[in-house]
Design an enzyme around this catalytic site. Sequence first.
Site: not given
Length: 362
Positions: A32, A304
């Site tokens: 990510c 993330h």
Amino acid sequence: MGATGSKLEKALGDQFPEGERYFGLENFGNTCYCNSVLQLSSESTLIFVVLGFGRRIETVIPWFDALYFCVPFREQLLDYYSNSKSIGDAEENLLTCLADLFTQDAHEFLNFLLNELVDILEKEAHAIKSDAESSSPSEKISNGPKTGQANGAQKEPLVTWVHKNFQGLLTNETRCLRCETVTARDETFLDLSLDIEQNSSITSCLKNFSSTETLNAEDKFFCDKCCSLQEAQKRMKIKKPPHILVIHLKRFKYIEQLGRYKKLLYRVVFPLELKLSNTMEDADSEYSLFAVVVHVGSGPNHGHYVSLVKSHNHWLFFDDENVEMIDESVVQTFFGSAQEYSSNTDHGYILFYESIGTGNKS
């Protein structure tokens, strides 16, 4: 685009930009940090492939998560990586590539990406110039081709379109407190890394970045005029602002008492319109926010990355392969937490501003 594109098209209707394409990028296990940066470009997958980074990731992805959470293996791999870096320019191999994936964050990947692009463009430009010089009679003299600059002059550094967009110029001024002599040293930058404080703003962080620091005791400055160590004052100024101003908020800080890095959840307000006043130019440089890379999570070693992008006056939210339209007011929910302990862990990490003036456009 698939279903995501269809949803966006329906949401925007006639306002959907003609010829524009919004891509989500699949998360290959723990990529990510790549996606959040690459999604700032609608054709980012092409860059991803050109750099060869995609192939490196695909090599290790099938067992990435299992190995990452095998703590003894991860620690020994990172030790190997650290030792390889200390040796010098060690040859890249599968171990170093895997360690890169374990340790990289979005900011490091952005720097890698921009520097890699510069290297590619410079190599291509030098190759074209060499071919032109070898085939042009005007570039040759009786004793062979020209190999140097007249009078010992240095070659001008190559300026690529990456430099024209992202590169700015800082000047580091040091004033000797004995003789008042000012020593100035210029250095280029592709992004600014700013220290942050609780309940602050980008404007105040920039002022701190350019604040005056006194050098004394063990940090005295060697003055060439005095020929000795002297107390001095030092400050950093922006001599030439870039067209695209990239600001990295230093949210990960090493805490000696803990022996590890900690994420700073501080609330740092970043405006949609920014005036850069701490420059050496007479007029303020004005910028408009067009993208934000957001770190989601309470710590530096897990979490993330997502990104917010403004395109054709619409704000879009990119979360790996998912893309959706959001209201502009949602941007302020990523300023950070006003209290030290908060359930909100979604914080702006890298900010992208574009100049809306004409003075510094190339």
